[in-house]
Design a protein around this motif. Structure first.
Motif, PDB file in Angstrom:
ATOM      1  N   SER A  27       0.960  -1.098   0.101  1.00 60.20           N
ATOM      2  CA  SER A  27      -0.143  -0.095   0.110  1.00 60.20           C
ATOM      3  C   SER A  27       0.928   1.459  -0.113  1.00 60.20           C
ATOM      4  CB  SER A  27      -0.862  -0.132   1.230  1.00 60.20           C
ATOM      5  OG  SER A  27      -0.179   0.013   2.425  1.00 60.20           O
ATOM      6  N   PHE A  28       0.347   2.363  -0.715  1.00 62.16           N
ATOM      7  CA  PHE A  28       0.768   3.585  -0.603  1.00 62.16           C
ATOM      8  C   PHE A  28      -0.309   4.641  -0.865  1.00 62.16           C
ATOM      9  CE2 PHE A  28       2.657   7.296  -2.590  1.00 62.16           C
ATOM     10  CZ  PHE A  28       3.442   7.842  -1.346  1.00 62.16           C
ATOM     11  N   ASN A  29      -0.357   5.294   0.158  1.00 62.36           N
ATOM     12  CA  ASN A  29      -1.727   6.203  -0.010  1.00 62.36           C
ATOM     13  C   ASN A  29      -2.951   5.704  -0.425  1.00 62.36           C
ATOM     14  OD1 ASN A  29       0.093   8.249   1.130  1.00 62.36           O
ATOM     15  ND2 ASN A  29       0.395   9.045  -0.835  1.00 62.36           N
ATOM     16  N   SER A  30      -3.307   4.529   0.296  1.00 62.80           N
ATOM     17  CA  SER A  30      -4.598   3.593  -0.236  1.00 62.80           C
ATOM     18  C   SER A  30      -5.608   3.904   0.670  1.00 62.80           C
ATOM     19  CB  SER A  30      -4.027   2.081  -0.338  1.00 62.80           C
ATOM     20  OG  SER A  30      -2.774   2.094  -1.273  1.00 62.80           O
ATOM     21  N   LYS A  31      -5.842   4.864   1.464  1.00 62.47           N
ATOM     22  CA  LYS A  31      -6.782   4.975   2.538  1.00 62.47           C
ATOM     23  C   LYS A  31      -8.178   5.022   1.864  1.00 62.47           C
ATOM     24  CE  LYS A  31      -7.990  10.049   2.196  1.00 62.47           C
ATOM     25  NZ  LYS A  31      -8.001  10.930   2.821  1.00 62.47           N
ATOM     26  N   SER A  32      -8.392   5.091   0.602  1.00 68.96           N
ATOM     27  CA  SER A  32      -9.717   4.866  -0.123  1.00 68.96           C
ATOM     28  C   SER A  32     -10.247   3.601  -0.577  1.00 68.96           C
ATOM     29  CB  SER A  32      -9.961   5.841  -1.280  1.00 68.96           C
ATOM     30  OG  SER A  32      -9.760   7.334  -1.051  1.00 68.96           O
ATOM     31  N   TRP A  33      -9.193   2.543  -0.327  1.00 66.58           N
ATOM     32  CA  TRP A  33      -9.484   1.478  -1.051  1.00 66.58           C
ATOM     33  C   TRP A  33      -8.858   0.232  -0.119  1.00 66.58           C
ATOM     34  CZ3 TRP A  33      -5.942   4.776  -3.929  1.00 66.58           C
ATOM     35  CH2 TRP A  33      -6.907   5.453  -4.705  1.00 66.58           C
ATOM     36  N   LEU A  34      -8.252   0.306   0.724  1.00 64.81           N
ATOM     37  CA  LEU A  34      -7.431  -0.691   1.660  1.00 64.81           C
ATOM     38  C   LEU A  34      -8.682  -1.552   2.374  1.00 64.81           C
ATOM     39  CD1 LEU A  34      -4.852  -2.210   2.347  1.00 64.81           C
ATOM     40  CD2 LEU A  34      -4.740  -0.664   4.178  1.00 64.81           C
ATOM     41  N   GLY A  55       2.142  -4.350   3.401  1.00 64.60           N
ATOM     42  CA  GLY A  55       3.445  -3.572   3.466  1.00 64.60           C
ATOM     43  C   GLY A  55       3.510  -2.240   2.908  1.00 64.60           C
ATOM     44  N   ASP A  56       3.340  -1.413   4.196  1.00 67.71           N
ATOM     45  CA  ASP A  56       2.992   0.137   3.766  1.00 67.71           C
ATOM     46  C   ASP A  56       4.116   0.713   3.466  1.00 67.71           C
ATOM     47  OD1 ASP A  56       0.925   2.253   3.742  1.00 67.71           O
ATOM     48  OD2 ASP A  56       2.454   3.099   5.051  1.00 67.71           O
ATOM     49  N   ASP A  57       4.213   1.779   2.311  1.00 67.31           N
ATOM     50  CA  ASP A  57       5.424   2.343   2.045  1.00 67.31           C
ATOM     51  C   ASP A  57       5.499   3.544   2.073  1.00 67.31           C
ATOM     52  OD1 ASP A  57       7.693   2.327   0.676  1.00 67.31           O
ATOM     53  OD2 ASP A  57       7.405   2.206  -1.184  1.00 67.31           O
ATOM     54  N   CYS A  58       5.310   4.035   3.420  1.00 66.96           N
ATOM     55  CA  CYS A  58       5.566   5.539   4.021  1.00 66.96           C
ATOM     56  C   CYS A  58       4.110   6.198   3.484  1.00 66.96           C
ATOM     57  CB  CYS A  58       6.881   5.881   3.719  1.00 66.96           C
ATOM     58  SG  CYS A  58       8.065   5.231   4.370  1.00 66.96           S
ATOM     59  N   SER A  59       3.178   5.811   3.765  1.00 71.51           N
ATOM     60  CA  SER A  59       1.891   6.416   3.027  1.00 71.51           C
ATOM     61  C   SER A  59       1.772   7.810   3.891  1.00 71.51           C
ATOM     62  CB  SER A  59       0.495   5.575   3.385  1.00 71.51           C
ATOM     63  OG  SER A  59       0.316   4.813   2.426  1.00 71.51           O
ATOM     64  N   GLY A  88       9.664   1.918  -2.450  1.00 74.06           N
ATOM     65  CA  GLY A  88       9.364   2.093  -3.864  1.00 74.06           C
ATOM     66  C   GLY A  88       8.319   0.772  -4.179  1.00 74.06           C
ATOM     67  N   MET A  89       7.777   0.709  -5.271  1.00 77.03           N
ATOM     68  CA  MET A  89       6.717  -0.295  -5.357  1.00 77.03           C
ATOM     69  C   MET A  89       7.381  -1.837  -5.467  1.00 77.03           C
ATOM     70  SD  MET A  89       3.957  -0.561  -8.358  1.00 77.03           S
ATOM     71  CE  MET A  89       5.271  -0.802  -9.789  1.00 77.03           C
ATOM     72  N   CYS A  90       8.299  -1.985  -6.066  1.00 80.34           N
ATOM     73  CA  CYS A  90       8.850  -3.214  -6.303  1.00 80.34           C
ATOM     74  C   CYS A  90       9.584  -3.829  -5.227  1.00 80.34           C
ATOM     75  CB  CYS A  90      10.110  -3.326  -7.404  1.00 80.34           C
ATOM     76  SG  CYS A  90       9.033  -2.965  -9.090  1.00 80.34           S
ATOM     77  N   ARG A  91      10.376  -2.984  -4.557  1.00 83.85           N
ATOM     78  CA  ARG A  91      11.243  -3.425  -3.522  1.00 83.85           C
ATOM     79  C   ARG A  91      10.117  -3.599  -2.270  1.00 83.85           C
ATOM     80  NH1 ARG A  91      14.329  -6.622  -2.080  1.00 83.85           N
ATOM     81  NH2 ARG A  91      13.783  -6.922  -0.018  1.00 83.85           N
ATOM     82  N   ASN A  92       9.187  -2.944  -2.210  1.00 81.18           N
ATOM     83  CA  ASN A  92       8.001  -3.097  -1.075  1.00 81.18           C
ATOM     84  C   ASN A  92       7.479  -4.636  -1.327  1.00 81.18           C
ATOM     85  OD1 ASN A  92       6.280  -2.624   0.927  1.00 81.18           O
ATOM     86  ND2 ASN A  92       5.060  -1.342  -0.061  1.00 81.18           N
ATOM     87  N   TYR A  93       7.150  -4.950  -2.629  1.00 87.14           N
ATOM     88  CA  TYR A  93       6.404  -6.274  -2.872  1.00 87.14           C
ATOM     89  C   TYR A  93       7.541  -7.324  -2.570  1.00 87.14           C
ATOM     90  CZ  TYR A  93       1.858  -5.912  -4.537  1.00 87.14           C
ATOM     91  OH  TYR A  93       0.475  -5.725  -4.803  1.00 87.14           O
TER      92      TYR A  93
END
Length: 158
Positions: A27-34, A55-59, A88-93
């Motif tokens: 997740s990153f700034n996913s408050k509307s969907w999580l 894995g929240d990436d500093c939202s 970053g997206m890939c490293r977070n996954y």
């Protein structure tokens, strides 16, 4: 049966140290969907233990507090990886996958959700029935924020 923390089955479920399936959510700034994504996982009807790793990436919004509220309500099922710096997206996954303990990993983006409560059960049954199967997938439906279906079934099979 969906996860219900009040049932005795779920007490055993939560205390099972080794999940069969790890659900990996970044997740990153996913408050509307999580919440919708997490609820769709918690509604899965399984007879095997699962874990959910977020894995929240500093939202910069309230995504992390939403994730932690699910962790509190479903302790033993939901784990939250909080980052000190943006990966970053890939490293977070990759990191979420590395923290997964299940035999299988189900990948769910935080802005997506599952509509079939038997999705995991069906896929695990297929994987367990044939050791030559190493991955599986499913069709997706593209839906707008307001619920309009843009594409009923994707990909198109010839």
């Amino acid at each position: 049966m969906p996860i219900n923390p009040q049932s005795s089955r779920d007490l055993e479920f939560v205390n099972d140290p080794i999940p069969l399936v790890s659900v990996a959510i970044t997740s990153f700034n996913s408050k509307s969907w999580l919440s919708r994504a997490l609820d769709s996982v918690l509604k899965q009807q399984t007879d095997f233990p699962i874990e959910i790793i977020i894995g929240d990436d500093c939202s910069e919004d309230s995504t992390l507090s939403i994730a932690n509220s699910y962790k509190e309500r479903y302790s033993g099922v939901v784990r939250v990886l909080e980052r000190e710096k943006n990966l970053g997206m890939c490293r977070n996954y990759y990191d979420v996958f590395e923290h997964s303990r299940g035999k299988y990993i189900a990948w769910l983006d935080s802005d997506d959700y599952w509509t079939d409560p038997e999705k995991l059960a069906v896929q695990v049954a297929a994987l367990e029935s044939d050791p030559s199967i190493s991955a599986c997938c499913h069709f997706v439906r593209w839906v707008t924020k307001d619920g309009k279906v843009n594409r009923e079934k994707y990909p198109v099979m010839a």
